[in-house]
Design a protein around this motif. Structure first.
Motif, PDB file in Angstrom:
ATOM      1  N   PRO A 168      -3.738  -0.527   9.154  1.00  0.00           N
ATOM      2  CA  PRO A 168      -3.961   1.435   9.158  1.00  0.00           C
ATOM      3  C   PRO A 168      -2.253   1.897   9.611  1.00  0.00           C
ATOM      4  O   PRO A 168      -2.013   3.035   8.897  1.00  0.00           O
ATOM      5  CB  PRO A 168      -4.831   1.903  11.091  1.00  0.00           C
ATOM      6  CG  PRO A 168      -5.549   0.499  10.792  1.00  0.00           C
ATOM      7  CD  PRO A 168      -4.729  -0.669   9.325  1.00  0.00           C
ATOM      8  N   GLN A 169      -1.372   1.068  10.644  1.00  0.00           N
ATOM      9  CA  GLN A 169      -0.486   1.496  10.975  1.00  0.00           C
ATOM     10  C   GLN A 169       0.624   1.417   9.544  1.00  0.00           C
ATOM     11  O   GLN A 169       1.668   2.233   9.380  1.00  0.00           O
ATOM     12  CB  GLN A 169       0.275   0.263  11.639  1.00  0.00           C
ATOM     13  CG  GLN A 169       1.806   0.859  12.105  1.00  0.00           C
ATOM     14  CD  GLN A 169       2.141  -0.060  13.250  1.00  0.00           C
ATOM     15  OE1 GLN A 169       1.290  -1.181  13.611  1.00  0.00           O
ATOM     16  NE2 GLN A 169       3.160   0.434  13.789  1.00  0.00           N
ATOM     17  N   ALA A 170       0.483   0.310   8.665  1.00  0.00           N
ATOM     18  CA  ALA A 170       1.091   0.390   7.299  1.00  0.00           C
ATOM     19  C   ALA A 170       0.867   2.292   6.964  1.00  0.00           C
ATOM     20  O   ALA A 170       2.261   1.901   5.801  1.00  0.00           O
ATOM     21  CB  ALA A 170       1.085  -0.914   6.686  1.00  0.00           C
ATOM     22  N   GLU A 171      -0.060   2.158   6.418  1.00  0.00           N
ATOM     23  CA  GLU A 171      -0.773   3.029   5.637  1.00  0.00           C
ATOM     24  C   GLU A 171      -0.618   4.106   6.203  1.00  0.00           C
ATOM     25  O   GLU A 171       0.635   4.954   5.349  1.00  0.00           O
ATOM     26  CB  GLU A 171      -2.214   3.021   5.498  1.00  0.00           C
ATOM     27  CG  GLU A 171      -2.513   1.921   4.744  1.00  0.00           C
ATOM     28  CD  GLU A 171      -4.194   2.146   4.546  1.00  0.00           C
ATOM     29  OE1 GLU A 171      -4.724   1.631   3.120  1.00  0.00           O
ATOM     30  OE2 GLU A 171      -4.855   2.158   4.755  1.00  0.00           O
ATOM     31  N   ARG A 172      -0.268   4.881   7.279  1.00  0.00           N
ATOM     32  CA  ARG A 172       0.359   5.625   7.692  1.00  0.00           C
ATOM     33  C   ARG A 172       1.540   5.922   8.283  1.00  0.00           C
ATOM     34  O   ARG A 172       2.233   7.197   7.396  1.00  0.00           O
ATOM     35  CB  ARG A 172       0.219   5.557   9.698  1.00  0.00           C
ATOM     36  CG  ARG A 172       0.405   7.031  10.164  1.00  0.00           C
ATOM     37  CD  ARG A 172      -0.042   7.047  11.281  1.00  0.00           C
ATOM     38  NE  ARG A 172       0.173   6.117  12.635  1.00  0.00           N
ATOM     39  CZ  ARG A 172      -0.857   4.858  13.184  1.00  0.00           C
ATOM     40  NH1 ARG A 172      -1.840   4.755  12.626  1.00  0.00           N
ATOM     41  NH2 ARG A 172      -0.290   3.832  13.692  1.00  0.00           N
ATOM     42  N   VAL A 173       2.145   5.093   7.991  1.00  0.00           N
ATOM     43  CA  VAL A 173       4.117   4.758   7.894  1.00  0.00           C
ATOM     44  C   VAL A 173       4.442   5.378   6.716  1.00  0.00           C
ATOM     45  O   VAL A 173       5.060   6.026   6.361  1.00  0.00           O
ATOM     46  CB  VAL A 173       5.132   3.519   8.214  1.00  0.00           C
ATOM     47  CG1 VAL A 173       6.152   3.328   7.474  1.00  0.00           C
ATOM     48  CG2 VAL A 173       4.504   2.980   9.540  1.00  0.00           C
ATOM     49  N   PHE A 174       3.671   4.583   5.761  1.00  0.00           N
ATOM     50  CA  PHE A 174       3.777   4.848   4.182  1.00  0.00           C
ATOM     51  C   PHE A 174       3.136   6.677   3.718  1.00  0.00           C
ATOM     52  O   PHE A 174       3.936   7.056   2.905  1.00  0.00           O
ATOM     53  CB  PHE A 174       2.694   4.328   3.161  1.00  0.00           C
ATOM     54  CG  PHE A 174       2.718   4.379   1.173  1.00  0.00           C
ATOM     55  CD1 PHE A 174       2.092   5.051   0.969  1.00  0.00           C
ATOM     56  CD2 PHE A 174       3.731   3.765   0.796  1.00  0.00           C
ATOM     57  CE1 PHE A 174       2.210   4.797  -0.300  1.00  0.00           C
ATOM     58  CE2 PHE A 174       4.109   3.992  -0.648  1.00  0.00           C
ATOM     59  CZ  PHE A 174       3.020   4.711  -1.165  1.00  0.00           C
ATOM     60  N   HIS A 175       2.735   6.656   4.379  1.00  0.00           N
ATOM     61  CA  HIS A 175       1.418   8.020   4.026  1.00  0.00           C
ATOM     62  C   HIS A 175       3.324   8.904   4.424  1.00  0.00           C
ATOM     63  O   HIS A 175       3.336  10.519   3.975  1.00  0.00           O
ATOM     64  CB  HIS A 175       0.492   8.203   4.689  1.00  0.00           C
ATOM     65  CG  HIS A 175      -0.218   8.173   3.786  1.00  0.00           C
ATOM     66  ND1 HIS A 175      -1.365   7.884   4.762  1.00  0.00           N
ATOM     67  CD2 HIS A 175      -0.830   6.863   2.771  1.00  0.00           C
ATOM     68  CE1 HIS A 175      -2.185   6.759   4.054  1.00  0.00           C
ATOM     69  NE2 HIS A 175      -1.622   6.108   2.746  1.00  0.00           N
ATOM     70  N   GLN A 176       3.695   8.932   6.220  1.00  0.00           N
ATOM     71  CA  GLN A 176       4.379   9.840   6.357  1.00  0.00           C
ATOM     72  C   GLN A 176       5.866  10.221   5.811  1.00  0.00           C
ATOM     73  O   GLN A 176       6.292  10.754   5.638  1.00  0.00           O
ATOM     74  CB  GLN A 176       4.494   9.239   7.810  1.00  0.00           C
ATOM     75  CG  GLN A 176       3.854   9.323   9.079  1.00  0.00           C
ATOM     76  CD  GLN A 176       3.767   9.052  10.266  1.00  0.00           C
ATOM     77  OE1 GLN A 176       4.356   7.978  10.315  1.00  0.00           O
ATOM     78  NE2 GLN A 176       3.327   9.144  11.186  1.00  0.00           N
ATOM     79  N   GLU A 177       5.763   8.929   5.086  1.00  0.00           N
ATOM     80  CA  GLU A 177       6.864   8.438   4.559  1.00  0.00           C
ATOM     81  C   GLU A 177       6.863   9.699   2.983  1.00  0.00           C
ATOM     82  O   GLU A 177       7.973  10.621   2.763  1.00  0.00           O
ATOM     83  CB  GLU A 177       7.856   7.469   3.542  1.00  0.00           C
ATOM     84  CG  GLU A 177       8.474   5.685   5.270  1.00  0.00           C
ATOM     85  CD  GLU A 177       9.344   6.772   5.588  1.00  0.00           C
ATOM     86  OE1 GLU A 177      10.115   7.058   4.588  1.00  0.00           O
ATOM     87  OE2 GLU A 177      10.038   6.540   6.632  1.00  0.00           O
ATOM     88  N   ILE A 178       6.020   9.186   2.609  1.00  0.00           N
ATOM     89  CA  ILE A 178       5.777   9.989   0.998  1.00  0.00           C
ATOM     90  C   ILE A 178       5.876  11.842   1.046  1.00  0.00           C
ATOM     91  O   ILE A 178       6.787  12.902   1.237  1.00  0.00           O
ATOM     92  CB  ILE A 178       4.821   9.742   0.126  1.00  0.00           C
ATOM     93  CG1 ILE A 178       4.124   7.807  -0.362  1.00  0.00           C
ATOM     94  CG2 ILE A 178       4.135  10.803  -0.648  1.00  0.00           C
ATOM     95  CD1 ILE A 178       5.813   8.028  -0.899  1.00  0.00           C
TER      96      ILE A 178
END
Length: 844
Positions: free
Chosen positions: A84-94
């Motif tokens: 979940p943390q990795a997906e959150r970071v990825f979405h924030q970056e996009i």
């Protein structure tokens, strides 16, 4: 102590404020592009994470030592916990990429990197890690750029227009492949995994996410084309040499010309089409010309042609069209519910309304009858015939009467709406209400009567539209009152596709067509449509912004519904694919063993072991690997050894060889049975015991005497059945019975079979049920193994499985047919129908 870095959170409010420097009609477009990118990449990333366990398990099986194997197994749990943390970071970056794009502050490749500020003693390590990461990112991005050269070039040019003409390239495009890959690098930092694990994750990201960028670029280009952003691009590839080597360049030209020259790209401006397009893009920094700014030859252009007539439209527009501005924003709707719809050309829409206006105006001149029974048309003047010398009602008079009827409709009907509001009954109620408190009768003016009749024709079309379910027609019919109020004050609803009221009606109608309404589900499409209709009736008081709020809420609902159905459908497809793979693996393993058994005739107890326990081992290996894998080759070698080990051994060399190989063979068999899962040690001993007895009998074989083999003990059979109740720890279910093909002596066209084999997923079918009702289902998957077609309903649930010949038979007999789903917007279809109706009865 180092200060904790604040989390990267993108403020929605700041996004809105940062859009102020962008043309208003492009602001929502940028947000749509952000939404398309984030939704698509989120789905692809989720699919990648769902396959990580399998990849790490495969890697663990091939690990060079126990330590590395343990690393892979431990990483499975760590990745699941930190996902979940990795997906959150990825979405924030996009999301941040789009924010930077909007604010025009991309991180260019030439900017100084933070690594330049690292201390000298740490520089070597940092540079090596950064170099390896950069190499991986570059390799992934290069493959995407090579595949998507044209799509990316077109996207760059269109985004240049959206961002006020600033040049967009790989360094500034928010969806550039290198930027997407770099965003994943940031997400990997949250996982804090070992380098070996990162290598696998990069491979999976390349396989699942980067390969999906092709479709994302296509979707973004389609969305921009819908908004008339450089819709007519024509590409021609040419090679030209630059100082640093050859670089591919695509010329952008207008669809009608082979060679078109645009502004010099070195100046940082995007190319502009050489011929004016609908909503022509104007140079950055310049203003959009008004009608007065246009040259005389544009002001006095040739009159447009009326659709379907081949004749020029009259120069003087009728009263319905008299107050339509000559320049308006007629962009296509930006709602996901209308995805795939085709929109009428803006100029054609204006011409169509002009033609309708003229036909309605001419009906008074030509004494067109006030009633046309065969068309179910009755003019409002039929309820209140105009009399000479009477004053007409003002527009405010009509609006007050409509407001009263609007409130009365809500109080009387409530929600859910159970009976439709018919057009003639509505006109009758309106006339009665207008005359109720009047001491002196007044007339409805001709112009207002034309508007009332036109809106009435629109809602008559809705009630007669065969594409709409009856329950949805009933709900939408109650919008008659508020939509007439809009039409009396704002004629743009009839010509401007972007008009909020028009968009809302189109979106609800399209949702009703695409999503089967469930009357028992008040949270489904029907419940949402009824809620929106109630909100319009209850809250509309002349403020058109209400429709903007409702269209956003409705489209968010449809997008959520769409995502949920896609997830459900994907799970159904994956489950069916898994079952198909299982059936194929079982068939392959069974055929191999039965062929060998027929040829070599091993003892009965060995046959039982092979067709039960060892058959499941072969199935498991086929499911986990393939027939070309090393694991399958090892299992095949063991199969050969099993058959060889139970053959009678008559000479000393063979007996010695069996004695030497037998312990290793039994150990390998036990290892494979353990890998199946669900087996206790005692169970495994019971499974291999009959095989060991057959091998001992082979050692005792004497030339010329029959081989003494043990009988299969019933108790051992019960133990074996219990042990084999699972395959890899998963219960083995009974195979699903395929639908039987009814023998109807139907001659099936071979071309139909070939067509079905090439059918695209997503094709809709209408199936006739036993009660003659129609069930509409979508083809979601076709099994090349079983030749079965799997169909899902609008929610995504698996609804039917049909063999190819059953489907072909039903298509031939007519009990099943390809569904024709109407995707053209409701208002466009209604206006065309009204135009044709008026032409027919006016004799035009």
């Amino acid at each position: 102590m180092r200060e904790t870095e604040p989390p990267k959170v993108v403020s929605l409010q700041s996004r809105k404020e940062n859009l102020d420097h962008i043309q208003p009609r492009f602001q929502q477009l940028i947000q749509d592009c952000r939404k398309i990118t984030m939704n698509s990449t989120a789905s692809l990333l989720a699919e990648m994470f769902e396959n990580i366990d399998d990849a790490l398990f495969d890697a663990a099986e091939k690990a060079e030592n126990n330590s590395i194997q343990t690393l892979f197994f431990d990483s499975m749990r760590e990745v699941r916990l930190k996902r979940p943390q990795a997906e959150r970071v990825f979405h924030q970056e996009i999301s941040q990429l789009f924010t930077d794009f909007i604010e025009s502050r991309p991180k260019m490749s030439g900017q100084q990197d933070d690594s330049q500020n690292v201390d000298a003693e740490d520089l070597s390590l940092v540079q090596n890690e950064a170099y390896e990461e950069s190499l991986v990112v570059t390799n992934m991005a290069t493959k995407v750029n090579g595949r998507c050269t044209e799509a990316l070039y077109a996207l760059n040019q269109r985004l240049s227009i959206v961002i006020n003409g600033d040049k967009v390239d790989e360094g500034s495009n928010p969806v550039a492949a290198k930027k997407i890959a770099t965003s994943f690098c940031k997400a990997l930092e949250a996982l804090e995994t070992h380098k070996r694990i990162q290598e696998i994750l990069y491979q999976l990201f390349d396989e699942y996410v980067m390969t999906g960028l092709d479709a994302i670029y296509d979707d973004l280009n389609k969305r921009l084309i819908q908004a008339d952003v450089l819709p007519n691009l024509k590409f021609s590839a040419r090679q030209y040499a630059e100082s640093q080597g050859a670089k591919r360049h695509l010329d952008i030209t207008d669809a009608g010309k082979d060679d078109a020259e645009g502004p010099d790209e070195s100046e940082g401006h995007a190319p502009v089409p050489s011929q004016p397009q609908p909503h022509t893009q104007f140079p950055p920094g310049g203003h959009q010309p008004s009608v007065q700014d246009q040259p005389n030859e544009q002001k006095h252009a040739a009159p447009p042609f009326v659709p379907g007539t081949g004749q020029p439209a009259p120069a003087n527009k009728g009263p319905l069209a008299s107050n339509i501005p000559q320049h308006y924003d007629n962009s296509t709707p930006q709602d996901a519910a209308m995805d795939g719809a085709t929109y009428m050309d803006p100029a054609t829409s204006d011409q169509l309304f002009t033609a309708i206006s003229d036909l309605i105006t001419n009906r008074h001149v030509n004494d067109m009858p006030l009633e046309i029974p065969e068309a179910n048309f009755r003019s409002v003047h039929a309820f209140s015939p105009p009399e000479e010398g009477l004053q007409p009602y003002t527009t405010d008079d009509l609006l007050h009467a409509l407001t009263a009827l609007q409130k009365q409709n809500l109080d009387t009907e409530g929600t859910p709406f159970t009976t439709p509001q018919t057009v003639n009954a509505f006109k009758d109620d309106l006339v009665k209400h207008l005359n109720a408190d009047e001491e002196h009768n007044r007339n409805i003016s001709t112009e207002d009567a034309d508007i009332i009749d036109l809106v009435g024709m629109l809602f008559d079309f809705i009630l007669d539209d065969e594409n709409l379910p009856d329950v949805c027609k009933t709900a939408l019919s109650h919008l008659h009152t508020p939509y007439l109020k809009i039409a009396l004050t704002d004629k743009e609803m009839f010509v401007r596709h972007q008009h909020p009221a028009r968009r809302l009606l189109n979106s609800m109608a399209q949702a009703a067509v695409l999503w089967a309404p469930d009357e028992s589900n008040d949270r489904g499409v029907l419940g949402k449509i009824q809620y929106v209709v109630q909100r319009v009736i209850n809250d509309y008081n002349g403020d058109i912004e209400l429709f903007d709020l409702l269209i956003k809420d409705f489209n968010n609902f449809i997008n959520l519904l769409k995502r949920q159905s896609e997830i459900i459908e994907r799970r159904a497809v994956e489950a069916t694919k898994g079952r198909d793979r299982l059936l194929a693996a079982r068939k392959t393993a069974r055929e191999i063993l039965e062929t060998r058994i027929r040829d070599e005739q091993p003892p009965k107890t060995t046959v039982h072991f092979l067709l039960s326990a060892w058959n499941d081992v072969l199935v498991f290996v086929l499911l986990r690997h393939s027939e070309e894998s090393d694991a399958w080759q090892r299992a095949s070698n063991i199969t050969d050894d099993i058959f060889w080990s139970v053959e009678p051994k008559y000479n000393k060399e063979e007996k010695d060889l069996l004695k030497e190989k037998q312990p290793h063979l039994i150990a390998s068999i036990k290892e494979h049975l353990i890998n199946l899962g669900g087996h206790q040690e005692e169970d495994i001993k019971g499974l291999v015991k009959p095989l060991v007895m057959c091998q001992r009998a082979a050692l005792r074989a004497i030339q010329g005497k029959p081989l003494e083999t043990p009988e299969h003990h019933p108790v051992e059979a019960e133990v074996e059945a219990a042990a084999l109740a699972t395959l890899g720890g998963i219960p083995i279910e009974e195979e699903e019975a395929e639908p039987e093909i009814e023998n109807q002596n139907v001659d099936i066209d071979p071309d139909l079979i070939n067509r079905l084999k090439k059918l695209e997923f997503g094709t809709w079918f209408d199936f006739t049920q036993a009660d003659n009702s129609i069930l509409r289902l979508k083809l979601s998957w076709f099994s090349p193994t079983t030749l079965n077609y799997m169909f899902v309903d609008t929610v995504g649930n698996k609804a039917a499985v049909k063999p190819i010949f059953t489907l072909a038979t039903e298509l031939t007999t007519g009990t099943t047919r390809f569904a024709e789903i109407e995707r053209a917007p409701l208002m466009d279809r209604a206006m065309e129908t009204i135009h044709n109706l008026l032409k027919r009865f006016m004799g035009s």
